[in-house]
Design an enzyme around this catalytic site. Sequence first.
Site, PDB file in Angstrom:
ATOM      1  CG  ASP A   3      -1.946   1.037   1.529  1.00 53.41           C
ATOM      2  OD1 ASP A   3      -2.078   1.325   0.555  1.00 53.41           O
ATOM      3  OD2 ASP A   3      -2.258   1.696   2.107  1.00 53.41           O
ATOM      4  CG  ASP A   5      -1.974   7.761   1.123  1.00 58.62           C
ATOM      5  OD1 ASP A   5      -0.829   8.418   0.793  1.00 58.62           O
ATOM      6  OD2 ASP A   5      -2.082   7.035  -0.317  1.00 58.62           O
TER       7      ASP A   5
END
Length: 206
Positions: A3, A5
Amino acid sequence: MFDNDGVLVDSEAGVVRAWSRWAVDAGLDPVEVLAAVPGRRAADTVALFLEPEDVDASVATLTRHELADVAGTTAVPGASDLVAQLAGVPWALVTSGVRELATARLVAAGVRLPLVSVTAEDVTAGKPHPEPYATGAARLGVPPADLLVLEDSPSGVAAGRAAGCRVVGVGAGALGTPADVVVRDLTGARWTGAGLTLPAAALLRG
């Protein structure tokens, strides 16, 4: 599969500012809106609060706000070091953000850009649906069971597990998820050629 953020980059301050500004302009409670943001595509979050016909315009506005606020984005501790070890290793970015914003944040944080990425525009169902990680696995040409997902949000962890991957939770926010192991950040994480080693000092669970 990473991922973005909260795993590779720390963009929290910009996210809070952009979404709070949008919420206030839309007459919504920023606290309630921000609680719905982590791990979701912007369009999916906005759709929780607005009528369908208003979603696209609001997402465009949010994207402008977020792109204007990437300068303070930094790398999550250990992220750049880990990515630098993955030369020749199949890896991908799988993010709920749009491609332009994800790229801008990685550049601002000084994290190497991936050769393979799955962004909000690439899927019809966002996290916690498994489609983002299933798409990442297909693009890498690696079975999901042979892939490791690094995620920070409950919806992201759920997506990775639903896709058939093992999951490393990153950050305290992942403690309440079924991630296989949870680390404070990526400091000291090492790719051995056969797998990922995580230092005991970084472990929050597992």
